[in-house]
Scaffold this motif. Structure first.
Motif, short mmCIF file in Angstrom:
data_model
loop_
_atom_site.label_atom_id
_atom_site.label_comp_id
_atom_site.label_asym_id
_atom_site.label_seq_id
_atom_site.Cartn_x
_atom_site.Cartn_y
_atom_site.Cartn_z
N PRO A 117 0.73 -1.11 -0.01
CA PRO A 117 -0.10 -0.14 -0.08
C PRO A 117 0.99 1.31 -0.03
O PRO A 117 1.86 1.22 0.65
N ARG A 118 0.39 2.15 -0.72
CA ARG A 118 1.10 3.56 -0.78
C ARG A 118 1.09 4.06 0.53
O ARG A 118 -0.08 4.32 1.14
N LYS A 119 2.08 5.04 0.91
CA LYS A 119 1.95 5.69 2.17
C LYS A 119 1.51 7.08 1.90
O LYS A 119 1.84 7.95 0.86
N ARG A 120 0.54 7.38 2.68
CA ARG A 120 -0.36 8.75 2.32
C ARG A 120 0.44 9.96 2.77
O ARG A 120 0.34 10.79 2.06
N GLY A 121 1.52 9.47 3.68
CA GLY A 121 2.27 10.72 4.16
C GLY A 121 2.98 11.37 3.08
O GLY A 121 3.18 12.49 2.85
N ARG A 122 3.70 10.15 2.21
CA ARG A 122 4.54 10.79 1.01
C ARG A 122 3.51 11.52 -0.11
O ARG A 122 4.02 12.53 -0.63
N SER A 123 2.38 10.93 -0.28
CA SER A 123 1.51 11.61 -1.24
C SER A 123 1.21 12.73 -0.84
O SER A 123 0.92 13.99 -1.46
N CYS A 124 0.78 13.24 0.26
CA CYS A 124 0.56 14.48 0.55
C CYS A 124 1.47 15.52 0.67
O CYS A 124 1.36 16.68 0.33
N CYS A 125 2.73 15.01 0.98
CA CYS A 125 3.97 15.92 0.98
C CYS A 125 4.35 16.37 -0.38
O CYS A 125 4.65 17.57 -0.57
N CYS A 126 4.18 15.30 -1.29
CA CYS A 126 4.18 15.78 -2.65
C CYS A 126 3.27 16.66 -3.20
O CYS A 126 3.50 17.79 -4.18
N ARG A 127 2.17 16.58 -2.78
CA ARG A 127 0.95 17.42 -3.18
C ARG A 127 1.36 18.75 -2.55
O ARG A 127 1.31 19.98 -3.01
N CYS A 128 1.89 19.00 -1.16
CA CYS A 128 2.06 20.32 -0.75
C CYS A 128 3.26 21.14 -1.49
O CYS A 128 3.13 22.23 -1.73
N VAL A 129 4.34 20.27 -1.74
CA VAL A 129 5.49 20.79 -2.74
C VAL A 129 4.88 21.24 -3.82
O VAL A 129 5.26 22.27 -4.42
N CYS A 130 4.16 20.44 -4.47
CA CYS A 130 3.72 21.06 -5.85
C CYS A 130 2.63 22.27 -5.76
O CYS A 130 3.00 23.24 -6.65
N TYR A 131 1.73 22.34 -4.61
CA TYR A 131 0.86 23.58 -4.31
C TYR A 131 1.88 24.75 -4.21
O TYR A 131 1.54 25.92 -4.66
N LEU A 161 4.40 29.95 -5.81
CA LEU A 161 5.50 30.72 -6.04
C LEU A 161 5.50 31.16 -7.47
O LEU A 161 5.81 32.36 -7.69
N LEU A 162 5.25 30.25 -8.18
CA LEU A 162 5.21 30.54 -9.87
C LEU A 162 4.27 31.71 -10.12
O LEU A 162 4.28 32.68 -10.95
N LEU A 163 2.86 31.56 -9.49
CA LEU A 163 2.10 32.67 -9.69
C LEU A 163 2.51 33.93 -9.23
O LEU A 163 2.19 35.07 -9.76
N LEU A 164 3.00 33.94 -7.98
CA LEU A 164 3.51 35.35 -7.33
C LEU A 164 4.58 35.94 -8.12
O LEU A 164 4.67 37.14 -8.35
N VAL A 165 5.67 34.95 -8.74
CA VAL A 165 6.53 35.52 -9.64
C VAL A 165 5.99 36.28 -10.81
O VAL A 165 6.54 37.30 -11.29
N VAL A 166 5.00 35.47 -11.51
CA VAL A 166 4.46 35.96 -12.72
C VAL A 166 3.83 37.47 -12.43
O VAL A 166 3.69 38.31 -13.17
N ALA A 167 2.95 37.42 -11.29
CA ALA A 167 2.31 38.71 -10.94
C ALA A 167 3.14 39.75 -10.53
O ALA A 167 2.86 40.99 -11.06
N VAL A 168 4.27 39.45 -9.88
CA VAL A 168 5.28 40.58 -9.78
C VAL A 168 6.10 41.16 -10.95
O VAL A 168 6.19 42.23 -11.32
#
Length: 256
Positions: free
Chosen positions: A58-72, A77-84
């Motif tokens: 079974p996949r570890k939910r902790g790793r999946s949540c961490c990847c989602r947080c990093v992606c978000y 940050l990309l949207l902030l750079v584009v806005a600035v």
């Protein structure tokens, strides 16, 4: 008359027993695990063996949540750079900013003495002309500035610029008093005298580190720093004398 013995048939245990005409257990009383043999088909296909396939862990939910947080976080940050970047681009097109201009107009040496402990005491009065060529941009000169005078790698004097606001297309003359004490300056005095006799001039360097805030129309931006470097060639270093500036040039740089 002879008597023959009578032979009675004995039961042979190995002989097949006769099939009972009635079932030992009534049909309605019990059924075997394989069903009713009377109703079972004559021929049955053999059951196929299913190969064993190990289940994936079974996949570890902790790793999946961490990847989602990093992606978000990366997306934000990309949207902030584009806005600035878009904001800076719009401000540049609307206000068309230009770099300020600085010049060293006058340099007076009020103290220049070698002390008994081989330290050198110096004091300068400097006149700086600052020009703001922008039509729609103002500059707030904040507290915390620093201006220094250097000869080669030795810092001779230091001071600070006053706090003031410079408006649009404005020219401001700034008077700054500077003083300093340089240790182990006997070698510096010797080098100065030799250079003045050889070349007829003495090269000095002025450094300005000035915190400012830029005003676009009614919008006052965050604090940044102006870094100004000026190279000045003077004819001599004599106390209580207005030094003749033979040439000077300043370079300006903005640091966030």
């Amino acid at each position: 008359m002879s008597h023959h013995p009578k032979i009675h048939p004995l039961h042979d245990p190995e002989a097949p027993s006769a099939r009972p005409t009635a079932p030992l257990v009534p049909r309605a009383a019990s059924r075997s695990e394989q069903g009713d043999p009377a109703k079972a088909p004559l021929t049955q296909r053999p059951e196929r063996s299913v190969p064993y396939v190990p289940l994936a862990p079974p996949r570890k939910r902790g790793r999946s949540c961490c990847c989602r947080c990093v992606c978000y976080t990366f997306c934000l940050l990309l949207l902030l750079v584009v806005a600035v970047g878009a904001t800076i681009g719009i401000l540049y097109l609307v206000f068309k900013p230009k770099l300020p201009d600085y010049a060293i107009d006058r340099l007076q040496l009020t103290q220049f003495a070698l002390n008994q402990d081989s330290s050198l005491s110096t004091a300068f009065n400097v006149t700086i002309t600052a020009k703001n060529p922008n039509e729609k941009i103002g500059i707030y000169y904040e507290h915390g500035s620093k201006i220094t005078v250097w000869y080669e790698k030795a810092k001779l004097s230091e001071g600070s610029l006053p706090k003031f606001y410079q408006g649009h297309e404005n020219t401001t003359v700034i008077y700054v008093k500077m003083s300093g004490r340089t240790k182990d300056a006997a070698g510096i005095m010797t080098t100065l005298q030799e250079q003045q006799q050889t070349t007829g001039n003495i090269p000095l360097r002025l450094r300005v580190n000035q915190p400012v805030r830029i005003k676009f129309g009614t919008l006052k931006l965050m604090e940044v720093r102006f870094l100004v470097r000026c190279g000045v060639f003077v004819d001599s270093l004599a106390a209580n004398n207005v030094i003749k500036i033979q040439s000077s040039s300043c370079k300006f740089r903005l640091r966030l």
